[in-house]
Design an enzyme around this catalytic site. Structure first.
Site, PDB file in Angstrom:
ATOM      1  N   TYR A 148       0.855  -1.191   0.000  1.00  0.00           N
ATOM      2  CA  TYR A 148       0.000   0.000   0.000  1.00  0.00           C
ATOM      3  C   TYR A 148       0.891   1.241   0.000  1.00  0.00           C
ATOM      4  O   TYR A 148       1.797   1.349   0.833  1.00  0.00           O
ATOM      5  CB  TYR A 148      -0.946   0.035   1.219  1.00  0.00           C
ATOM      6  CG  TYR A 148      -1.779   1.298   1.209  1.00  0.00           C
ATOM      7  CD1 TYR A 148      -2.868   1.428   0.339  1.00  0.00           C
ATOM      8  CD2 TYR A 148      -1.443   2.394   2.004  1.00  0.00           C
ATOM      9  CE1 TYR A 148      -3.600   2.598   0.273  1.00  0.00           C
ATOM     10  CE2 TYR A 148      -2.186   3.573   1.944  1.00  0.00           C
ATOM     11  CZ  TYR A 148      -3.259   3.659   1.079  1.00  0.00           C
ATOM     12  OH  TYR A 148      -3.986   4.827   1.007  1.00  0.00           O
ATOM     13  N   LYS A 278       3.221  10.672   7.747  1.00  0.00           N
ATOM     14  CA  LYS A 278       2.518  10.336   8.995  1.00  0.00           C
ATOM     15  C   LYS A 278       3.165  10.886  10.271  1.00  0.00           C
ATOM     16  O   LYS A 278       2.696  11.858  10.827  1.00  0.00           O
ATOM     17  CB  LYS A 278       2.388   8.816   9.109  1.00  0.00           C
ATOM     18  CG  LYS A 278       1.414   8.219   8.097  1.00  0.00           C
ATOM     19  CD  LYS A 278       1.165   6.765   8.416  1.00  0.00           C
ATOM     20  CE  LYS A 278       0.279   6.069   7.411  1.00  0.00           C
ATOM     21  NZ  LYS A 278      -1.135   6.382   7.544  1.00  0.00           N
TER      22      LYS A 278
HETATM   23  C1  LIG Z   1       3.114   2.845   3.586  1.00  0.00           C
HETATM   24  C2  LIG Z   1       2.214   3.990   3.227  1.00  0.00           C
HETATM   25  N1  LIG Z   1       2.516   4.763   2.165  1.00  0.00           N
HETATM   26  C3  LIG Z   1       1.760   5.811   1.817  1.00  0.00           C
HETATM   27  C4  LIG Z   1       0.622   6.150   2.528  1.00  0.00           C
HETATM   28  C5  LIG Z   1      -0.225   7.308   2.105  1.00  0.00           C
HETATM   29  O1  LIG Z   1      -0.105   8.348   3.023  1.00  0.00           O
HETATM   30  P1  LIG Z   1      -1.257   9.463   3.102  1.00  0.00           P
HETATM   31  O2  LIG Z   1      -2.481   8.810   3.619  1.00  0.00           O
HETATM   32  O3  LIG Z   1      -0.681  10.500   4.035  1.00  0.00           O
HETATM   33  O4  LIG Z   1      -1.428  10.001   1.716  1.00  0.00           O
HETATM   34  C6  LIG Z   1       0.271   5.367   3.645  1.00  0.00           C
HETATM   35  C7  LIG Z   1      -0.957   5.655   4.406  1.00  0.00           C
HETATM   36  O5  LIG Z   1      -1.506   4.856   5.111  1.00  0.00           O
HETATM   37  C8  LIG Z   1       1.084   4.258   4.005  1.00  0.00           C
HETATM   38  O6  LIG Z   1       0.788   3.469   5.057  1.00  0.00           O
END
Ligand SMILES: Cc1ncc(COP(=O)(O)O)c(C=O)c1O
Length: 437
Positions: A148, A278
């Site tokens: 993801y 995050k």
């Molecule tokens: C590993 C990973 N990459 C990218 C993202 C995307 O981040 P955002 O929700 O801040 O766009 C997330 C979000 O859960 C993630 O866990």
């Protein structure tokens, strides 16, 4: 709840989208009045222990005096200014710290607004790198299933084909290469054939692959899967051998969550490009960063365009950078290793035994992440309601009930989270059977 609060919730139901929620049959949302420490306070009076850290992001707790002060102080200087042609101390300090703490070859930082954008930037960097070298055939990505990386189009195209909705968006998503997800779990003996199919993809397609992207050690949204560090070592070797850039998406894992400052440290590897998000502001404001090596930055900058082709309006936002600096100093000057280790030990002792529960398929812990994989999908709205009654905020998905609490969570608070999970598992089938059509 009073009339104003009821009206707010009713308006929310009718007009406000929430993540992955229907507008015609929305799942209920709970009105938050405030949050402090590890508690989320609802307008309806409940005080909930937060097991989710607001989707991995909150490290030091809500309403932290030092983070509040950083925001207030910065807002009296400059809240925002364009980053094109202008710069400022909060952004410079932040980049300096990120370069200092991340793997040594990463020397250049691109700041952006969110995790998805940081991954978009990483993918664009990889493509522009090869365009700048005149190797325009290297225009695909390679990744693994169950990944993801975000919800925007370039990121969706490297998410797991099923959960990443490739079928639904078949006509609009770019097609990339997918290897099977890593199989050997972090605590199992390494199986060398785990990377066999991945290696075949490198061999067959390296001329058309710009970069390989992976979430190091923990595949989060794609199943909370914790895999063996040797997998990452093999990926790094294959990238080097076949001239493919390595992108580590540390957006969920970065800044201590797995027990290492960066999950890449489990394998002692260094990527060519790394994404952070995050946790950067300790969960206060959206901010992300894409770090890259000097080689990546120089090739792009010496290419036809003469610059990297990206520049968000809110790039390097001073408020976000100031709170990130305050959060990073709390983290780095504090005792995050002990905090995460203590959560890890507690979860190992009291959450892992749930693996023998009849409704549990598997239980696993890494760093401050605890996962219960049920035998069946959970019923999200029933289980969520029950968790709120039990005084905790835990938001499961699919078959997974998982927690990754703020690092400041105490053993007593962890006990409440584990007790609530045990209660919903014990109580009755309505929590564990999916009823939504
Ligand atoms: C590993 C990973 N990459 C990218 C993202 C995307 O981040 P955002 O929700 O801040 O766009 C997330 C979000 O859960 C993630 O866990």
């Amino acid at each position: 709840m009073n009339k104003k609060q009821t009206d707010l919730l009713s308006y929310d139901q009718q007009h406000v989208w929430h993540p992955y929620t229907s507008m015609s049959e929305p799942l209920p949302s709970y009105l938050v009045e405030s949050a402090a420490g590890v508690y989320i306070n609802l307008a309806s009076g409940e005080k909930l222990i937060d097991g989710m850290a607001s989707w991995w992001s909150v490290l030091h707790g809500y309403n932290h005096p030092k983070l509040n002060a950083a925001l207030i102080e910065q807002s009296s200087k400059v809240s925002h200014v364009m980053f094109g042609g202008l710069t400022h101390e909060p952004a410079i300090d932040l980049c300096k710290t990120l370069i200092k703490i991340s793997p040594e070859p990463l020397q250049k930082v691109f700041l952006s607004d969110s995790g998805s954008v940081a991954v978009e930037v990483a993918i664009k960097m990889a493509f522009q790198y090869w365009i700048s070298k005149g190797k325009t055939s290297k225009n695909k990505m390679l990744t693994v299933k169950n990944g993801y990386h975000g919800d925007t189009f370039a990121t969706m195209a490297v998410c797991d084909p099923v959960t990443g909705m490739h079928h639904m968006f078949e006509q609009v998503l770019n097609k990339h290469y997918f290897a099977p997800a890593p199989k050997t779990k972090i605590d199992q003996p390494w199986q060398a054939d785990d990377t066999a199919e991945l290696e075949q993809l490198f061999i067959a397609h390296h001329d058309s692959i710009a970069a390989f992207i992976i979430e190091p050690i923990v595949q989060g949204t794609g199943g909370m899967r914790m895999y063996h560090p040797n997998y990452l070592i093999a990926c790094r070797d294959l990238c080097t051998q076949y001239d493919v850039l390595f992108i580590a998406d540390e957006i969920a894992t970065g800044l201590g969550r797995t027990g290492k400052l960066f999950a890449c440290e489990w394998a002692n590897i260094s990527p060519d490009i790394m994404c952070l998000g995050k946790t950067l502001t300790g969960g206060y404001i959206t901010l992300a960063a894409t770090l890259c090596t000097t080689d990546v930055a120089e090739v792009i900058s010496n290419g036809e365009a003469g610059c990297f082709m990206h520049g968000p309006t809110f790039m390097g936002n001073p408020l976000a950078c100031a709170v990130a600096n305050a959060s990073l100093s709390l983290l780095l000057d504090g005792n995050w290793q002990q905090q995460v280790q203590s959560i890890s030990s507690y979860l190992s002792k009291y959450l892992l035994p749930l693996s023998s529960h009849q409704r549990v398929h598997d239980a696993r812990v890494l760093g401050s992440i605890g996962v219960i994989e049920c035998t069946q999908k959970v019923n999200m709205s029933n289980i969520q309601k029950r968790f709120v009654e039990l005084g905790v905020w835990i938001r499961p998905f699919g078959k997974l009930i998982y927690i990754m609490p703020p690092y400041v969570t105490t053993n007593e608070q962890l006990a409440c989270l584990i007790q609530a999970i045990t209660t919903v598992l014990d109580e009755d089938d309505s929590f564990i059977a999916e009823i939504r059509k």
